[in-house]
Design a protein around this motif. Sequence first.
Motif, PDB file in Angstrom:
ATOM      1  N   THR A 169      13.826   0.723  -0.111  1.00  0.00           N
ATOM      2  CA  THR A 169      14.812   0.424   0.936  1.00  0.00           C
ATOM      3  C   THR A 169      14.881  -1.081   1.196  1.00  0.00           C
TER       4      THR A 169
ATOM      5  N   CYS B 214       9.132  -1.607  -0.270  1.00  0.00           N
ATOM      6  CA  CYS B 214       9.722  -0.278  -0.411  1.00  0.00           C
ATOM      7  C   CYS B 214      11.096  -0.427  -1.040  1.00  0.00           C
TER       8      CYS B 214
ATOM      9  N   GLU C 296       4.092   6.260   5.847  1.00  0.00           N
ATOM     10  CA  GLU C 296       5.544   6.370   6.095  1.00  0.00           C
ATOM     11  C   GLU C 296       6.271   7.002   4.907  1.00  0.00           C
TER      12      GLU C 296
ATOM     13  N   HIS D   7       8.842  -2.491   6.696  1.00  0.00           N
ATOM     14  CA  HIS D   7       8.631  -1.401   7.667  1.00  0.00           C
ATOM     15  C   HIS D   7       7.454  -0.464   7.360  1.00  0.00           C
ATOM     16  N   GLU D   8       6.660  -0.757   6.337  1.00  0.00           N
ATOM     17  CA  GLU D   8       5.493   0.099   6.063  1.00  0.00           C
ATOM     18  C   GLU D   8       4.246  -0.746   6.328  1.00  0.00           C
TER      19      GLU D   8
HETATM   20 ZN   LIG Z   1       9.880   2.652   3.105  1.00  0.00          ZN
END
Ligand SMILES: [Zn+2]
Length: 348
Positions: free
Chosen positions: A45, A43, A152, A67-68
């Motif tokens: 981020t 991602c 997400e 985090h995904e």
């Molecule tokens: Zn993300």
Amino acid sequence: MARADSMRAVLFYAPGDLRLVEAPLPKAGPGEVVVKIKAALTCGTDFKAYRQGHPVLLAHTPSPFGHEMAGIITEVGEGVTTLWEGQRVVVLNSAPCDRCFFCEQGTPELCEHLALLNGAYAEYIRVPPHITRHNVHPLPEHSSFHAAALAEPFACALHAVDKMRIQPGETIAVIGAGNTARLLIFALKAAGARVLIMGRNPERLRLAIAAGADEVIDLTRESDGTAAVRRRTAGGRGAGGVIEAVGKPETWVMSMGMVRKGGRICLFGGCAAGSKVELDTHRIHYDEITLFGVFHHRPAHVRQALEVLSNGAVPPELLIDREISLEEVVPFFAANRDASTLKAAVIM
Ligand SMILES: [Zn+2]
Ligand SMILES: [Zn+2]
């Protein structure tokens, strides 16, 4: 060969320093589950955190990273009654606490205890109780792990579009043409908007059309984005709404000129900390322009995202550029430092 009580995980040590290491196999405590990760998505981020670090997300190093994710539950902790071993699930990176002022106000994305979960680039993850309770969602039979892991970022796009309160048929201009913009296109089209996309990269503009954008504006040919949007709206009035999905002060300012009187501007792209912009106060006051920020997602948007994703309405191939293995995560970040818009699926 990993030992039975260990797993492989990518940890963040410092900006530019990720390592694939052996880590202890997580155990589910009360109210928790352990998930064997089958797909994790990179991602924007993550790339930003890789370059600069992250004061909240990666406060303690070495830190789990990514985090995904989606996978299969392998262990269920004491007291968990709604999930079971063997279930295919998507795991979200946060969940509201239900108790703080902001949760009680119905704005759970602003929850004061929104402890974010990292550790998608690993074989297993332990999901803390608050997320296990609210934001571990079973997958429909036919939905793939990598498509489900889009829940997400797609939930963030649905949140923005929800806040826009779209009138069917109205024109919404999106500044930016990367992955996020594509997710916004799917969310905006589902809400009935006419979508204009602005960008500079011909390949991304082509993908925007494939994702359903009604028109694209190539800013390398039409450098005045404001005039370009006005030309494409009735009476040159401007768009009913603008979503800024780049996260730069200059595009925040640019969005101001593109809306019609009474229009809404959704500031979706986060700028670097400390950024300031200069606003045309006259325009905001006399033309009744509404500006608002939007951050993160709510559990309701996650459920909506999963529903749309499982209907096949969002083709993952328009959002995921390539598949890599867990071993390739570290070299992938090193080689694509500045290509934050690439999205790879780590398949395990
Ligand atoms: Zn993300
Ligand atoms: Zn809360």
